[in-house]
Design an enzyme around this catalytic site. Structure first.
Site, PDB file in Angstrom:
ATOM      1  N   ALA A   1      48.746 -37.787 -25.773  1.00 26.07           N
ATOM      2  CA  ALA A   1      50.096 -37.188 -25.676  1.00 26.07           C
ATOM      3  C   ALA A   1      51.090 -38.008 -26.505  1.00 26.07           C
ATOM      4  O   ALA A   1      50.856 -38.207 -27.698  1.00 26.07           O
ATOM      5  CB  ALA A   1      50.513 -37.069 -24.215  1.00 26.07           C
TER       6      ALA A   1
ATOM      7  N   GLU B   1      44.887 -28.958 -19.063  1.00 27.93           N
ATOM      8  CA  GLU B   1      44.969 -27.914 -20.082  1.00 27.93           C
ATOM      9  C   GLU B   1      45.337 -26.613 -19.381  1.00 27.93           C
ATOM     10  O   GLU B   1      45.200 -26.510 -18.150  1.00 27.93           O
ATOM     11  CB  GLU B   1      43.609 -27.769 -20.780  1.00 27.93           C
ATOM     12  CG  GLU B   1      43.233 -28.951 -21.641  1.00 27.93           C
ATOM     13  CD  GLU B   1      44.295 -29.236 -22.681  1.00 27.93           C
ATOM     14  OE1 GLU B   1      44.466 -28.441 -23.607  1.00 27.93           O
ATOM     15  OE2 GLU B   1      44.989 -30.261 -22.543  1.00 27.93           O
TER      16      GLU B   1
ATOM     17  N   ASP C   1      37.959 -31.376 -23.384  1.00 28.78           N
ATOM     18  CA  ASP C   1      39.233 -31.903 -23.893  1.00 28.78           C
ATOM     19  C   ASP C   1      39.046 -33.333 -24.417  1.00 28.78           C
ATOM     20  O   ASP C   1      39.553 -33.686 -25.482  1.00 28.78           O
ATOM     21  CB  ASP C   1      40.267 -31.854 -22.764  1.00 28.78           C
ATOM     22  CG  ASP C   1      41.587 -32.440 -23.200  1.00 28.78           C
ATOM     23  OD1 ASP C   1      42.271 -31.786 -24.009  1.00 28.78           O
ATOM     24  OD2 ASP C   1      41.920 -33.564 -22.767  1.00 28.78           O
TER      25      ASP C   1
ATOM     26  N   LYS D   1      39.257 -34.896 -28.343  1.00 28.46           N
ATOM     27  CA  LYS D   1      40.020 -36.076 -28.759  1.00 28.46           C
ATOM     28  C   LYS D   1      39.113 -37.076 -29.474  1.00 28.46           C
ATOM     29  O   LYS D   1      39.516 -37.703 -30.464  1.00 28.46           O
ATOM     30  CB  LYS D   1      40.684 -36.716 -27.540  1.00 28.46           C
ATOM     31  CG  LYS D   1      41.803 -35.834 -26.991  1.00 28.46           C
ATOM     32  CD  LYS D   1      42.268 -36.269 -25.625  1.00 28.46           C
ATOM     33  CE  LYS D   1      43.372 -35.353 -25.132  1.00 28.46           C
ATOM     34  NZ  LYS D   1      43.636 -35.501 -23.711  1.00 28.46           N
TER      35      LYS D   1
HETATM   36  N1  LIG Z   1      50.019 -30.745 -20.765  1.00 27.33           N
HETATM   37  C1  LIG Z   1      49.855 -31.891 -21.379  1.00 27.33           C
HETATM   38  O1  LIG Z   1      50.040 -32.972 -20.797  1.00 27.33           O
HETATM   39  C2  LIG Z   1      49.423 -31.932 -22.788  1.00 27.33           C
HETATM   40  C3  LIG Z   1      49.204 -30.765 -23.488  1.00 27.33           C
HETATM   41  N2  LIG Z   1      48.814 -30.802 -24.795  1.00 27.33           N
HETATM   42  C4  LIG Z   1      48.618 -29.566 -25.503  1.00 27.33           C
HETATM   43  O2  LIG Z   1      49.823 -28.832 -25.540  1.00 27.33           O
HETATM   44  C5  LIG Z   1      49.538 -27.456 -25.662  1.00 27.33           C
HETATM   45  C6  LIG Z   1      50.368 -26.698 -24.630  1.00 27.33           C
HETATM   46  O3  LIG Z   1      50.024 -27.080 -23.342  1.00 27.33           O
HETATM   47  P1  LIG Z   1      50.829 -26.530 -22.091  1.00 27.33           P
HETATM   48  O4  LIG Z   1      52.252 -26.390 -22.450  1.00 27.33           O
HETATM   49  O5  LIG Z   1      50.487 -27.437 -20.985  1.00 27.33           O
HETATM   50  O6  LIG Z   1      50.202 -25.110 -21.873  1.00 27.33           O
HETATM   51  P2  LIG Z   1      50.901 -23.796 -21.298  1.00 27.33           P
HETATM   52  O7  LIG Z   1      49.802 -22.880 -20.908  1.00 27.33           O
HETATM   53  O8  LIG Z   1      51.924 -24.157 -20.286  1.00 27.33           O
HETATM   54  O9  LIG Z   1      51.686 -23.232 -22.559  1.00 27.33           O
HETATM   55  C7  LIG Z   1      51.089 -22.559 -23.622  1.00 27.33           C
HETATM   56  C8  LIG Z   1      52.000 -21.416 -23.983  1.00 27.33           C
HETATM   57  O10 LIG Z   1      51.514 -20.809 -25.154  1.00 27.33           O
HETATM   58  C9  LIG Z   1      51.615 -19.390 -25.000  1.00 27.33           C
HETATM   59  N3  LIG Z   1      50.671 -18.768 -25.907  1.00 27.33           N
HETATM   60  C10 LIG Z   1      49.328 -18.676 -25.786  1.00 27.33           C
HETATM   61  N4  LIG Z   1      48.829 -18.031 -26.855  1.00 27.33           N
HETATM   62  C11 LIG Z   1      49.854 -17.725 -27.647  1.00 27.33           C
HETATM   63  C12 LIG Z   1      49.976 -17.062 -28.897  1.00 27.33           C
HETATM   64  N5  LIG Z   1      48.916 -16.603 -29.529  1.00 27.33           N
HETATM   65  N6  LIG Z   1      51.206 -16.937 -29.437  1.00 27.33           N
HETATM   66  C13 LIG Z   1      52.283 -17.403 -28.806  1.00 27.33           C
HETATM   67  N7  LIG Z   1      52.229 -18.040 -27.622  1.00 27.33           N
HETATM   68  C14 LIG Z   1      51.016 -18.192 -27.057  1.00 27.33           C
HETATM   69  C15 LIG Z   1      51.335 -19.167 -23.562  1.00 27.33           C
HETATM   70  O11 LIG Z   1      51.828 -17.923 -23.147  1.00 27.33           O
HETATM   71  C16 LIG Z   1      52.072 -20.333 -22.939  1.00 27.33           C
HETATM   72  O12 LIG Z   1      53.439 -19.999 -22.756  1.00 27.33           O
HETATM   73  C17 LIG Z   1      48.043 -27.321 -25.492  1.00 27.33           C
HETATM   74  O13 LIG Z   1      47.435 -27.230 -26.768  1.00 27.33           O
HETATM   75  C18 LIG Z   1      47.628 -28.646 -24.852  1.00 27.33           C
HETATM   76  O14 LIG Z   1      46.329 -29.045 -25.174  1.00 27.33           O
HETATM   77  C19 LIG Z   1      48.653 -31.963 -25.463  1.00 27.33           C
HETATM   78  C20 LIG Z   1      48.880 -33.142 -24.839  1.00 27.33           C
HETATM   79  C21 LIG Z   1      49.249 -33.230 -23.432  1.00 27.33           C
HETATM   80  N1  LIG Z   2      44.893 -32.005 -20.465  1.00 30.47           N
HETATM   81  C1  LIG Z   2      45.065 -33.134 -21.293  1.00 30.47           C
HETATM   82  C2  LIG Z   2      46.444 -33.165 -21.814  1.00 30.47           C
HETATM   83  C3  LIG Z   2      46.571 -34.043 -22.953  1.00 30.47           C
HETATM   84  O1  LIG Z   2      45.959 -33.888 -24.003  1.00 30.47           O
HETATM   85  C4  LIG Z   2      44.843 -34.386 -20.498  1.00 30.47           C
HETATM   86  O2  LIG Z   2      44.698 -34.285 -19.307  1.00 30.47           O
HETATM   87  O3  LIG Z   2      44.769 -35.462 -21.088  1.00 30.47           O
HETATM   88 NA    NA Z   3      49.493 -39.515 -29.209  1.00 28.24          NA
END
Ligand SMILES: NC(=O)C1=CN([C@@H]2O[C@H](COP(=O)(O)OP(=O)(O)OC[C@H]3O[C@@H](n4cnc5c(N)ncnc54)[C@H](O)[C@@H]3O)[C@@H](O)[C@H]2O)C=CC1
Ligand SMILES: N[C@@H](CC=O)C(=O)O
Ligand code: NA
Length: 828
Positions: free
Chosen positions: A617, A673, A684, A688
């Site tokens: 992150a 995720e 996941d 990474k």
């Molecule tokens: N939650 C975390 O701590 C971390 C998350 N990430 C990454 O961040 C990204 C987002 O994660 P979150 O916000 O937790 O997920 P989330 O599920 O809350 O948000 C994803 C959003 O993208 C939208 N979406 C999906 N397909 C779409 C498309 N084709 N066009 C437009 N919008 C679309 C969904 O409707 C949703 O609003 C993921 O790739 C995740 O791996 C990376 C590091 C840490």
């Molecule tokens: N789901 C992931 C989010 C960050 O990449 C995690 O738990 O580490």
């Molecule tokens: Na980082």
């Protein structure tokens, strides 16, 4: 020393406003003040209408005169009291009865001589200035009232034009001063008299002219024109929302701009003060905190920055371009004289002229409404030349506009026009004609009217917007995307102020709807706008909007989805010059050939691709690894706990809560995720590991990484994340057993990943560590990543901290946005 202040009609619009003017006048007693005022707003128009009605024998002039009387009586009663009120009302009564008699005479004659009508219309200033002077006197200040017809002498110099007679006016002014010395003088704007003492006016907008002439006569320190805007804008703010208030303008620049209809000053207002180098300040009566625009002699030390050379942009619409062309024109003296004498005969106004030095064509712009007559006159004048082929055509190009860039320093600075034309070219605007006089204060281009506002905005943004203005499109306003938007909301003003980074989110798209904006979404209400204004989502249109529908120099897509399809477009976007920033791991952990193509493109272009948040992150993992590699260190091994979710789970699965409860907590906390099986399956972490392995130079596919999945075999086929979460408790017993076994051995469970760079391998597995091992010391969603390298061989370089969660992840994405801004030239 005197300072001269002029208050326009809007400043004098109501009794309260007149009182505010009095307060401003009284607010600063450091110098003597000569106050020039216009009539109360709309009164001059009413007075003109009185004359017009009377001479056209329209009886309603009497009612209109009553309205004029009532308006002033009501204002005076509100503003004044006692003796001052009585005095004012008696003067008003007597003026109105004189006017009634005079208008009656005009009515009978059916005609008003110029001096009659000038006498009538000048009354608005007499009344407004008297009211103001009484209002100032009320405070006990030393204040005299001046009827400028006694001192200001002018002579006609053309239709609707007069020139001041400075010598005579100065004499009369001196006499006036000797009779009525005062610290504050309130004087009538607009009116004057002829050398024969016949009342006249300085014509439309004459009060500014009065202020400038009087400023010159008293050698004022400064003339302040009080109005209802903060100053002079760099472009019409109705067309260019990014227009800014200019702090200074030279006399020549103000002059040029007023020609183009910028609501600055009438050019004639500038002449009297310019000859004595008296600065004019334009200030807002309704926003006293705004410093306004100072119009003065060009400061010698003004910023020599190329971009600062252009002060403003202006446009003129409804023009036509006339092009006279033919081989018979070259070297033939008198051609242009013949063209323009034909134009003069029809009385058309030529707005710009351009002739290439080959002399084969000459083109000029005239108002659209005059072009038919001009074209006809030219056809008649050049009938023979056209018939004989000496002239090939007299062509009219309709629906044109002029865009002018104004700035005194353009004169001595190479490259300004290159920037202007580059901006127009990038906005795909075709320039039909160009003119730049040798004075170089102004570069004028003629273009199609339909392109004009776009051209204006493109040119303006090129010169006035920060080079680090980023137009951002956010894809996926889910947990991370929404948090990022809120972080931007709280920080954009500070970034603009401190680092000149101008962040504009010009689009947000979710999976079903999208919101587009040309200038930037209001981030304080993006959610409401998203509900109210959104259209059906369409990624292709979204990207087109980002690359075409605005004038900002840098375009950035921030992919906050976990979508493989979205990630598959990065290559095309980068190719289009759109920078990409993402926490989505799909692109970098997808098929190796695609990844390599993407990275090759990234390295070969100046379009940037940042993905710090894909690993750990917001923790600086990718940037640390890059730093090691780029400085020549050799990576031997990278290992650690890469999953915030799995870290949280095993840090908290200590016997008090069931395994499934702790998983639910991690999901609730926003660590997982979108589908938590991606975390529990180890996928996941494997992603990474692959990202770091590839970053370190290994050519591995995701399938090359052995992964120990924590998803029970029976739950792999669950159709949704919810079903999975519901069924997970049935495996709590197994997990409790595993934990016991480890505990009995004085160990803890930890889910780890490793990249063995030397052997070109990666792995992802559940392991047991002694309680004193660093991996056993973590808490919350901590990640810990140890880099063993040639330089960090004995002791690895360790990065540790929360490795998942909305704020830290969005913060990591935000950092990438700022990293991009700094690559694009933002100050550090
Ligand atoms: N939650 C975390 O701590 C971390 C998350 N990430 C990454 O961040 C990204 C987002 O994660 P979150 O916000 O937790 O997920 P989330 O599920 O809350 O948000 C994803 C959003 O993208 C939208 N979406 C999906 N397909 C779409 C498309 N084709 N066009 C437009 N919008 C679309 C969904 O409707 C949703 O609003 C993921 O790739 C995740 O791996 C990376 C590091 C840490
Ligand atoms: N789901 C992931 C989010 C960050 O990449 C995690 O738990 O580490
Ligand atoms: Na980082």
């Amino acid at each position: 020393m005197w300072s001269v202040h002029k208050f326009g009609g809007t400043c004098m619009g109501t009794p309260q406003r007149i009182q505010n003017v009095a307060d401003v006048v009284l607010g600063d007693s450091s110098e003597r003040k000569l106050i020039i005022v216009s009539a109360m707003s709309k009164v001059t128009d009413m007075m003109y209408s009185l004359v017009h009605k009377a001479q056209s024998r329209d009886d309603s002039y009497t009612e209109e005169l009553d309205k004029v009387f009532e308006k002033h009586m009501a204002a005076a009663k509100d503003l004044l009291d006692g003796e001052n009120l009585a005095r004012f009302l008696s003067e008003l009564h007597s003026d109105i009865s004189n006017l009634r008699a005079m208008l009656r005479a005009i009515y009978i004659a059916g005609h008003a001589t110029e001096s009659f009508s000038e006498f009538v219309v000048g009354h608005g200033e007499l009344w407004s200035s008297q009211m103001l002077s009484y209002a100032v006197q009320k405070s006990g200040a030393s204040c005299s009232w001046m009827d400028t017809r006694e001192v200001l002498v002018v002579k006609p110099s053309g239709p609707d034009m007069v020139d001041p007679d400075y010598e005579e006016s100065e004499k009369r002014l001196e006499k006036w001063f000797s009779r009525q010395p005062a610290e504050i003088i309130v004087a009538t704007g607009f009116i004057a008299s002829t050398a024969e003492n016949i009342p006249t006016t300085l014509k439309r907008d004459g009060s500014d002219f009065s202020a400038a002439i009087i400023g010159s006569l008293v050698r004022a320190r400064q003339v302040t024109i009080w109005t209802d805007v903060d100053g002079v804008f760099s472009a019409d703010p109705r067309k260019v929302s990014e227009a800014v208030i200019l702090s200074t303008l030279s006399y020549q620049e103000a002059w040029e701009m007023s020609y183009f209809g910028a609501n600055v000053l009438h050019p004639r207002t500038i002449i009297p003060v310019m000859k004595d180098n008296i600065p004019i300040v334009i200030r807002n009566m309704f926003n006293l905190s705004a410093p306004g625009t100072v119009i003065c002699k060009q400061p010698a030390n003004e910023d020599a920055d190329l971009d600062a050379c252009v002060k403003s942009f202006a446009t003129i619409d409804k023009l036509a371009l006339v092009n006279v062309e033919g081989t018979g024109m070259a070297g033939v003296p008198g051609t242009s004289s013949a063209i323009f004498s034909a134009v003069k005969e029809v009385g058309a106004n030529v707005i710009m002229i351009s002739q290439a030095s080959s002399e084969h064509s000459i083109c000029f712009a005239v108002p659209e409404k005059e072009v038919a007559a001009v074209s006809a006159a030219l056809h008649v004048r050049f009938r023979e030349a056209l018939a004989a082929g000496r002239l090939s055509k007299v062509e009219v190009i309709h629906d044109c506009s002029i865009l002018a860039a104004v700035g005194l320093r353009m004169a001595s600075t190479p490259g300004v026009s290159a920037i202007l034309f580059d901006a127009l070219a990038k906005a795909n605007i075709n320039v039909r004609a160009i003119a730049q006089g040798c004075s170089e204060y102004n570069i004028t281009v003629v273009l199609k009217q339909e392109d004009c506002v776009r051209a204006l905005r493109a040119a303006h943004s090129r010169f006035f917007l920060s080079k680090t203005t980023l137009a951002i499109g956010v894809i996926g306003p889910g947990l991370i995307g929404a948090t990022l938007l809120n972080q931007l909301r709280d920080q954009v003003a500070i970034l603009k102020e401190n680092m000149n980074i101008d962040v504009r989110v010009i689009g947000i798209t979710g999976a079903s709807t999208m919101l587009l904006s040309e200038t930037g979404v209001d981030l304080t209400r993006w959610k409401e706008e998203m509900q109210k204004e959104a259209k059906p989502a369409d990624l292709a249109n979204f990207v087109r909007h980002l690359s075409e529908d605005h004038v900002f120099p840098n375009k950035v897509l921030v992919d906050c989805t976990a979508d493989t399809n979205v990630a598959s477009h990065y290559y095309d976007w980068l190719k289009k010059g759109i920078h990409v920033i993402t926490p989505n791991k799909k692109a970098n952990s997808g098929p190796l050939d695609r990844y390599l193509k993407l990275r090759t493109l990234q390295r070969a272009s100046y379009t940037h691709y940042f993905y710090e948040a894909t690993v750990g992150a917001g923790l600086p993992i990718i940037s640390t690894l890059r730093g090691l590699l780029e400085t020549g260190d050799k990576i031997l091994r990278i290992e650690g706990i890469f999953s915030g979710t799995l870290s949280y789970i095993f840090n908290n699965f200590e016997g008090t809560r069931s395994f499934s409860d702790v998983v639910a907590e991690a999901k609730e906390a926003g660590y997982t995720e979108p589908d938590p099986r991606d975390d529990l399956s180890g996928t996941d972490v494997a992603r990474k590991v692959i990202i770091l392995a590839r970053e370190s130079g290994l050519r591995l596919e995701l399938s090359d990484i052995p992964v120990e999945s924590l998803v029970p075999e029976a739950l792999k086929s669950c159709s949704s994340p919810n079903e999975f979460m519901q069924k997970l408790p049935s495996f709590d017993q197994d997990w409790a057993r595993q934990r016991h076994e480890a505990e009995a051995a004085g160990e803890v469970l930890r889910y780890v990943g490793a990249v063995d760079v030397l052997n070109g391998k990666g792995r992802v597995e559940l392991q047991r560590y002694k309680r004193d091992h660093p991996f056993a010391q973590l808490s919350g969603s901590d990640n810990i990543i140890a880099f063993t390298t040639s330089r960090y061989k004995e002791q690895p370089l360790i990065v540790r901290g929360p490795g998942a969660g909305a704020e830290v992840t969005a913060g990591g994405v935000f950092c990438d946005i700022l990293r991009l801004a700094s690559y694009l030239g933002a100050p550090s």
